[in-house]
Design an enzyme around this catalytic site. Structure first.
Site, PDB file in Angstrom:
ATOM      1  N   HIS A  83     -33.166 -11.314 -49.057  1.00  0.00           N
ATOM      2  CA  HIS A  83     -33.827 -10.887 -50.452  1.00  0.00           C
ATOM      3  C   HIS A  83     -33.989 -12.262 -51.035  1.00  0.00           C
ATOM      4  CE1 HIS A  83     -34.232  -9.325 -54.498  1.00  0.00           C
ATOM      5  NE2 HIS A  83     -34.785  -8.305 -53.884  1.00  0.00           N
ATOM      6  N   PRO A  84     -35.255 -12.221 -51.807  1.00  0.00           N
ATOM      7  CA  PRO A  84     -35.575 -13.343 -52.499  1.00  0.00           C
ATOM      8  C   PRO A  84     -34.421 -13.863 -53.715  1.00  0.00           C
ATOM      9  CG  PRO A  84     -37.555 -12.173 -52.344  1.00  0.00           C
ATOM     10  CD  PRO A  84     -36.121 -11.210 -51.941  1.00  0.00           C
ATOM     11  N   VAL A  85     -33.527 -13.261 -53.953  1.00  0.00           N
ATOM     12  CA  VAL A  85     -32.457 -13.658 -55.055  1.00  0.00           C
ATOM     13  C   VAL A  85     -31.360 -14.317 -54.228  1.00  0.00           C
ATOM     14  CG1 VAL A  85     -30.899 -11.546 -55.456  1.00  0.00           C
ATOM     15  CG2 VAL A  85     -31.700 -12.965 -57.273  1.00  0.00           C
ATOM     16  N   LYS A  86     -31.436 -14.039 -52.849  1.00  0.00           N
ATOM     17  CA  LYS A  86     -30.261 -14.677 -52.162  1.00  0.00           C
ATOM     18  C   LYS A  86     -30.378 -16.092 -51.969  1.00  0.00           C
ATOM     19  CE  LYS A  86     -28.621 -10.579 -52.467  1.00  0.00           C
ATOM     20  NZ  LYS A  86     -28.499  -9.213 -51.594  1.00  0.00           N
ATOM     21  N   HIS A  87     -29.591 -16.694 -51.093  1.00  0.00           N
ATOM     22  CA  HIS A  87     -29.701 -18.286 -51.080  1.00  0.00           C
ATOM     23  C   HIS A  87     -31.185 -18.569 -50.280  1.00  0.00           C
ATOM     24  CE1 HIS A  87     -25.370 -17.884 -51.748  1.00  0.00           C
ATOM     25  NE2 HIS A  87     -25.495 -18.958 -51.931  1.00  0.00           N
TER      26      HIS A  87
END
Ligand SMILES: *Cc1c(COP(=O)(O)O)cnc(C)c1O
Length: 370
Positions: free
Chosen positions: A180-184
């Site tokens: 997901h975009p908020v992950k690394h």
């Protein structure tokens, strides 16, 4: 007027865009070589034998629970502080989640609480590398082996982390990542399950594709068209252009983790001797710092003050069983007191690889103005 500073944000460069465009111009938009390449890239990075790219981290958790044979009446132990998806995956398979309390200083699953939660129906433990710090995997492994349980890592926060010199991905029977975009690193939506167990990998692979298992060789023998659906699977596939993005992102992961650690060190130094208490960091780990979490008195007032000043603080997480859906299943307040006390005080501060030093100062100054 200050611009809004999010708590996390993706990093996309021209190389990433070129990789996606190249995949879009290729013959395969899905089930093609970019998917296999991304799987082998993640396997090489984590030092694991089998990787299964799927449409989300949640799908990877579901595949893991299915492959481990979780079914009605089975219990799976999950920490109280995690994203709801960790526990939801147990419910998808008809199992029951048993919530274990967390350690007060790290918010990682407490091995003693795990031990106390085991019953004759327990089948698996899911450790969550909360905020990017690996759990006490040695203790969890001992417990799992003693009781014959499967050990799963929800490492959606912790790709690139290490525990006593061992990479996240190799610490449990199955490890799950989210992109997901908020992950690394991101594929937009996406996830992967990695394992060294060929049988588990095969079961997860079938599950990703409708429960269809025949190999190409078998199809050849049976006339070329024949295939067998042998269990109820899903369409949890991910596209080639997403995986092309993932492989491109992965090249930058180690550099980003170093930046995140440097930012954490700046925060730690700024909060030393103040009422703001960062979560503890264990010896012998490479912390991936997906989140930078502090405990602060007056959390709700601080949250409001920070948001009013355009700083995207957040709270990770509401103890899962306090959500209305879980309360209706019969879970009640008071189940995991350490998690509930922490929940009243935790605040996630902005932390991502594109953050600037002066943005850290902006957060710190506002936070210290008690
Ligand atoms: C993000 C996340 C998930 C779910 O991943 P998705 O890719 O959003 O489905 C599961 N567990 C944890 C701890 C997460 O942070």
């Amino acid at each position: 007027m200050n611009t809004f500073l999010p708590y996390g944000h993706q990093m996309i460069d021209d190389e990433d865009i070129a990789a996606v465009v190249q995949a879009l111009r290729s013959d395969f938009l899905t089930t093609g070589p970019a998917v296999e390449l991304f799987e082998s890239d993640i396997c090489a990075y984590t030092g694991t034998a089998h990787g299964l790219a799927v449409s989300s981290g949640t799908a990877a958790l579901h595949a893991a629970m299915h492959a481990l044979g979780i079914k009605e009446g089975d219990e799976v132990i999950v920490p109280a502080i995690t994203f709801a998806a960790t526990s939801n995956a147990v419910l998808y398979c008809g199992g029951n989640t048993v919530f274990a309390d967390v350690e007060a200083d790290t918010l990682l699953i407490d091995p003693q609480a795990v031990e106390a939660a085991i019953t004759p129906r327990t089948k698996a433990i899911i450790g969550v590398d909360y905020a990017g710090q690996p759990c006490n995997w040695d203790a969890l492994r001992r417990i799992a082996d003693r009781h014959g349980l499967a050990l799963v890592a929800d490492a959606c926060h912790a790709i690139g982390g290490e525990y006593n010199g061992r990479k996240v991905g190799t610490l449990a029977d199955v490890t799950v990542f989210s992109f997901h975009p908020v992950k690394h690193i991101t594929t937009g939506e996406g996830g992967m399950a990695v394992t060294n167990d060929a049988a588990l990998a095969a079961r997860m692979r079938a599950f990703r594709g409708h429960g269809i298992t025949t190999t190409a060789a078998e199809r050849e023998k049976m006339g070329g068209w024949y295939y067998e659906m042998v269990e109820l699977g899903y369409n949890y596939r991910i596209t080639d252009f997403q995986c092309a993005l993932g492989s491109s992102q992965l090249k930058k992961l180690d550099g980003w983790i170093e930046i995140r650690n440097a930012l954490a060190t700046l925060y730690d130094a700024a909060f030393a001797g103040t009422a703001v208490a960062p979560l503890a960091r264990r010896d012998g780990v490479r912390h991936a710092y997906h989140l930078y979490v502090v405990r602060t008195p007056e959390r709700d007032a601080v949250f409001k003050r920070m948001r009013d000043a355009q700083i995207g603080v957040n709270v990770h997480y509401i103890p899962v069983y306090l959500h209305p859906y879980y309360r209706e299943l019969g879970y009640a307040k008071g189940l995991c007191p350490v998690a509930e006390a922490a929940y009243a005080e935790i605040l996630t501060l902005p932390m991502w690889a594109g953050m600037q030093r002066d943005e850290i100062e902006r957060v710190v100054q506002l936070l210290e103005r008690q």
